[in-house]
Design an enzyme around this catalytic site. Structure first.
Site, PDB file in Angstrom:
ATOM      1  N   SER A 255       0.849  -1.017  -0.244  1.00  0.00           N
ATOM      2  CA  SER A 255       0.139   0.146  -0.182  1.00  0.00           C
ATOM      3  C   SER A 255       0.784   1.315   0.004  1.00  0.00           C
ATOM      4  O   SER A 255       1.866   1.263  -0.717  1.00  0.00           O
ATOM      5  CB  SER A 255      -0.913  -0.225   1.303  1.00  0.00           C
ATOM      6  OG  SER A 255      -1.787   0.845   1.093  1.00  0.00           O
TER       7      SER A 255
ATOM      8  N   HIS B 199      -7.898   0.257  -1.211  1.00  0.00           N
ATOM      9  CA  HIS B 199      -7.782  -0.493  -2.005  1.00  0.00           C
ATOM     10  C   HIS B 199      -8.964  -1.347  -2.593  1.00  0.00           C
ATOM     11  O   HIS B 199      -9.223  -2.568  -2.632  1.00  0.00           O
ATOM     12  CB  HIS B 199      -6.708  -1.880  -1.547  1.00  0.00           C
ATOM     13  CG  HIS B 199      -5.636  -1.187  -0.936  1.00  0.00           C
ATOM     14  ND1 HIS B 199      -4.621  -0.150  -1.758  1.00  0.00           N
ATOM     15  CD2 HIS B 199      -4.981  -1.344   0.335  1.00  0.00           C
ATOM     16  CE1 HIS B 199      -3.670  -0.019  -1.037  1.00  0.00           C
ATOM     17  NE2 HIS B 199      -3.964  -0.737   0.240  1.00  0.00           N
TER      18      HIS B 199
END
Length: 310
Positions: free
Chosen positions: A85, A195
């Site tokens: 991430s 996400h």
């Protein structure tokens, strides 16, 4: 071969920037970050500051780059860099695809867009003990039964999946997952639905913003988030950084790719050790070290010895 791993949001803890190694490269990195951001970097890791997605994501990027530079000063440069991430930004700096100052600017914009899109009421939950297919099936059932959607955000390991969505939807899904046999299901210290398609518009805005920032071809291997595969061009890395907020992070695929490419020593940047634990559990023949668990004067010789051994 040395690989550096950079953790994502959720790894932060009160005071983590103050616990970075006492090293010249760390001091210089903190000073550069403070100048770039026009704020004292060491104010970003207080308990109150960490309520802010912006402070967390910027702070994690600073920590990752500080560790990278300190190791480089000791002659330890990674051949492979990968971040989960927001950790991908420090990885992109590590491999030379983007300058630190520009990475900080992009991370700050990323976090601002994410926070503005969902200022409250959303987050992440980690589900352990169920496969991606099982979780996907449960999510479809959940959407059908109660009209609440949750999304697969991260595939960290074959049976460690992170879900994104609204708080009430996640809480209800946790109960469903536990009833279906999950070993553990808990909320994470993340206040945005990372996400997944909920952040598609924010991702598009970040990609547009990134067009004004210079990227370069990496000088070492960068492993992308979305496909879990190496990326070799400036534009591919730019797109990976800008769009990973809306796409599932396939961390286990990335970890597998690193091993297949010859990474024998994996070092996780501060402040976490979740990535280290995943590597140790799934690749027990690989040396995985969490930098935050060792004094720097022990970390450096330990890495050297393990590299020589492998």
């Amino acid at each position: 071969m040395l690989a550096l791993l950079f953790p994502g949001q959720g790894a932060q803890s009160d005071g983590f920037l103050h616990r970075l190694p006492d090293h010249r490269a760390v001091t210089e990195t903190l000073a550069q970050a403070s100048e770039t951001l026009s704020v004292d970097a060491l104010t970003l890791d207080t308990g109150r500051a960490l309520d802010s997605t912006v402070a967390v994501q910027v702070g994690l990027t600073i920590a990752g780059v500080a560790l990278t530079r300190a190791l480089a000063d000791e002659g330890l440069t990674a051949q492979i860099s990968a971040g989960l991430s927001v950790g991908a930004y420090a990885a992109a700096v590590s491999c030379g695809a983007i300058e630190f100052a520009h990475a900080l600017m992009m991370v700050r914009r990323r976090a601002e867009l994410m926070e503005a899109a969902y200022p409250s009421g959303y987050g992440l939950a980690a589900i352990s003990g169920l496969s991606e297919h099982e979780v996907e099936t449960l999510a479809a059932q959940h959407a059908n039964d109660v009209r609440q959607r949750v999304y697969i955000g991260n595939v960290n390991a074959p049976r460690q999946i992170v879900m994104a969505g609204a708080n009430d939807a996640l809480d209800a899904f946790i109960a469903r997952a536990l009833a279906a046999g999950a070993r553990k299901a808990t909320r994470l210290a993340v206040s945005v639905p990372s996400h997944c398609e909920l952040l598609a518009q924010a991702s598009d805005e970040l990609l547009a913003y990134s067009r004004d920032l210079p990227f370069q071809r990496p000088n070492s291997i960068y492993i992308g988030n979305r496909g879990g595969r190496p990326l070799y061009t400036a534009d591919a890395i730019r797109e990976d950084l800008a769009t990973n907020m809306r796409d599932t992070v396939r961390w286990f695929d990335a970890l597998t790719a690193m091993r297949e490419m010859g990474a024998s020593v994996l070092v996780e940047a501060p402040p976490g050790q979740v990535l280290t634990d995943i590597a140790r559990e799934n690749f027990p023949d690989t040396t995985a070290l969490a930098a935050s668990t060792l004094p720097f004067d022990r970390l450096v010789p330990t890495i050297r010895k393990r590299l020589e051994r492998n």
